[in-house]
Design a protein around this motif. Structure first.
Motif, PDB file in Angstrom:
ATOM      1  N   LEU B  33       0.827  -1.195   0.000  1.00 51.27           N
ATOM      2  CA  LEU B  33       0.000   0.000   0.000  1.00 51.27           C
ATOM      3  C   LEU B  33       0.866   1.250   0.000  1.00 51.27           C
ATOM      4  O   LEU B  33       1.908   1.289   0.650  1.00 51.27           O
ATOM      5  CB  LEU B  33      -0.933   0.006   1.207  1.00 51.27           C
ATOM      6  N   PHE B  34       0.406   2.250  -0.708  1.00 53.39           N
ATOM      7  CA  PHE B  34       1.164   3.483  -0.864  1.00 53.39           C
ATOM      8  C   PHE B  34       0.231   4.687  -0.736  1.00 53.39           C
ATOM      9  O   PHE B  34      -0.949   4.615  -1.091  1.00 53.39           O
ATOM     10  CB  PHE B  34       1.815   3.542  -2.269  1.00 53.39           C
ATOM     11  N   TRP B  35       0.781   5.783  -0.254  1.00 52.32           N
ATOM     12  CA  TRP B  35       0.139   7.082  -0.338  1.00 52.32           C
ATOM     13  C   TRP B  35       1.058   8.000  -1.149  1.00 52.32           C
ATOM     14  O   TRP B  35       2.257   8.085  -0.892  1.00 52.32           O
ATOM     15  CB  TRP B  35      -0.097   7.702   1.036  1.00 52.32           C
ATOM     16  N   TYR B  36       0.422   8.683  -2.123  1.00 49.90           N
ATOM     17  CA  TYR B  36       1.141   9.654  -2.936  1.00 49.90           C
ATOM     18  C   TYR B  36       0.445  11.009  -2.800  1.00 49.90           C
ATOM     19  O   TYR B  36      -0.760  11.082  -2.566  1.00 49.90           O
ATOM     20  CB  TYR B  36       1.100   9.261  -4.417  1.00 49.90           C
ATOM     21  N   LEU B  46       5.810  10.149  -3.683  1.00 52.62           N
ATOM     22  CA  LEU B  46       5.555   9.159  -2.638  1.00 52.62           C
ATOM     23  C   LEU B  46       5.634   9.796  -1.256  1.00 52.62           C
ATOM     24  O   LEU B  46       6.613  10.470  -0.923  1.00 52.62           O
ATOM     25  CB  LEU B  46       6.575   8.028  -2.733  1.00 52.62           C
ATOM     26  N   LEU B  47       4.579   9.561  -0.454  1.00 51.60           N
ATOM     27  CA  LEU B  47       4.587   9.990   0.948  1.00 51.60           C
ATOM     28  C   LEU B  47       5.086   8.875   1.855  1.00 51.60           C
ATOM     29  O   LEU B  47       5.904   9.098   2.741  1.00 51.60           O
ATOM     30  CB  LEU B  47       3.176  10.369   1.390  1.00 51.60           C
ATOM     31  N   LEU B  48       4.543   7.669   1.651  1.00 49.93           N
ATOM     32  CA  LEU B  48       4.922   6.536   2.471  1.00 49.93           C
ATOM     33  C   LEU B  48       4.436   5.253   1.818  1.00 49.93           C
ATOM     34  O   LEU B  48       3.605   5.281   0.911  1.00 49.93           O
ATOM     35  CB  LEU B  48       4.357   6.672   3.891  1.00 49.93           C
ATOM     36  N   LYS B  49       4.967   4.125   2.326  1.00 52.48           N
ATOM     37  CA  LYS B  49       4.569   2.831   1.781  1.00 52.48           C
ATOM     38  C   LYS B  49       4.516   1.778   2.878  1.00 52.48           C
ATOM     39  O   LYS B  49       5.263   1.839   3.860  1.00 52.48           O
ATOM     40  CB  LYS B  49       5.560   2.387   0.699  1.00 52.48           C
ATOM     41  N   TYR B  50       3.624   0.830   2.719  1.00 55.14           N
ATOM     42  CA  TYR B  50       3.527  -0.342   3.583  1.00 55.14           C
ATOM     43  C   TYR B  50       3.879  -1.560   2.742  1.00 55.14           C
ATOM     44  O   TYR B  50       3.245  -1.829   1.722  1.00 55.14           O
ATOM     45  CB  TYR B  50       2.115  -0.501   4.140  1.00 55.14           C
ATOM     46  N   ALA B  92      -2.843   3.930  -3.102  1.00 51.92           N
ATOM     47  CA  ALA B  92      -2.645   2.959  -4.175  1.00 51.92           C
ATOM     48  C   ALA B  92      -2.301   1.604  -3.582  1.00 51.92           C
ATOM     49  O   ALA B  92      -1.681   1.508  -2.513  1.00 51.92           O
ATOM     50  CB  ALA B  92      -1.543   3.418  -5.123  1.00 51.92           C
ATOM     51  N   VAL B  93      -2.677   0.552  -4.306  1.00 54.57           N
ATOM     52  CA  VAL B  93      -2.399  -0.820  -3.884  1.00 54.57           C
ATOM     53  C   VAL B  93      -1.726  -1.568  -5.024  1.00 54.57           C
ATOM     54  O   VAL B  93      -2.030  -1.341  -6.194  1.00 54.57           O
ATOM     55  CB  VAL B  93      -3.692  -1.541  -3.455  1.00 54.57           C
TER      56      VAL B  93
END
Lengths: 115, 114
Positions: B33-36, B46-50, B92-93
């Motif tokens: 999972l990502f936040w942009y 990109l802000l962060l990612k899991y 985003a996934v």
């Protein structure tokens, strides 16, 4: 460290024409993906290139085609343009074959307007 | 197939207030999972990612997100909003079998009031 670069930044075409958009990936990246972002929507995956081959494709017609060159740069071609093709086209690159856990680095996009 | 739903296409907060942007995902296999963030006339940053390590993920600019498998959620938070946080945010996934193809939500526009 140059990021992802796209050209041109803006483009105006008429229905039925053909267009080519270009992308240079971030240094060290070998995988390029293309996305279409319509106004007010999230990016939609068009296709991904790795080792000069189209590795995966989203739900886009064959009018959308691409190419990747030995230096990893890429082109997106759209034939027989429709009004609905008006959008921001984003190129994203990622390293090491672009595995699912790799974040993508995006260019600023090409704004395509169809008249 | 994967999908993302971002609840609330527009969120407005006052400067200094808590920011909460909601994201729910659907995936038949363990997701990444990502936040942009997208500023006007720019690409996504990109802000962060899991990626299946710690469930609480810290990103840039003071943002963080928590992966909650039981709720299929990955909400983005920031304790104190700044004017410069005004932008559009996308969740985003992706999954490993899709070789990096990401599925995005429709985005949430964050407005920060002085």
């Amino acid at each position: 460290d140059a990021g992802v670069t796209q050209s041109p930044t803006h483009l105006i075409k008429t229905r039925g024409q053909q267009v080519t958009l270009r992308c240079s990936p971030k240094s060290g990246h070998d995988t390029v993906s293309w996305y279409q972002q319509a106004l007010g929507q999230g990016p939609q995956f068009i296709f991904q290139y790795y080792e000069e081959e189209e590795r995966q494709r989203g739900n886009f017609p064959d009018r959308f085609s691409g190419h990747q060159f030995p230096n990893y740069s890429s082109e997106l071609n759209v034939n027989a343009l429709l009004l609905g093709d008006s959008a921001l086209y984003l190129c994203a690159s990622s390293p090491a074959g672009g595995g699912g856990n790799q974040p993508q680095h995006f260019g600023d996009g090409t704004r395509l307007s169809i008249l | 197939a994967q999908s993302v739903t971002q609840l609330g296409s527009h969120v407005s907060v006052s400067e200094g207030a808590l920011v909460l942007l909601r994201c729910n995902y659907s995936s038949s296999v363990p997701p990444y999972l990502f936040w942009y963030v997208q500023y006007p006339n720019q690409g996504l940053q990109l802000l962060l990612k899991y990626t299946s390590a710690a469930t609480l993920v810290k990103g840039i600019n003071g943002f963080e997100a928590e992966f909650k498998k039981s709720e299929t959620s990955f909400h983005l938070t920031k304790p104190s909003a700044h004017m410069s946080d005004a932008a559009e945010y996308f969740c985003a996934v992706s999954v490993n079998t899709n070789a990096g193809k990401s599925t995005f939500g429709d985005g949430t526009t964050l407005t920060v009031k002085p």
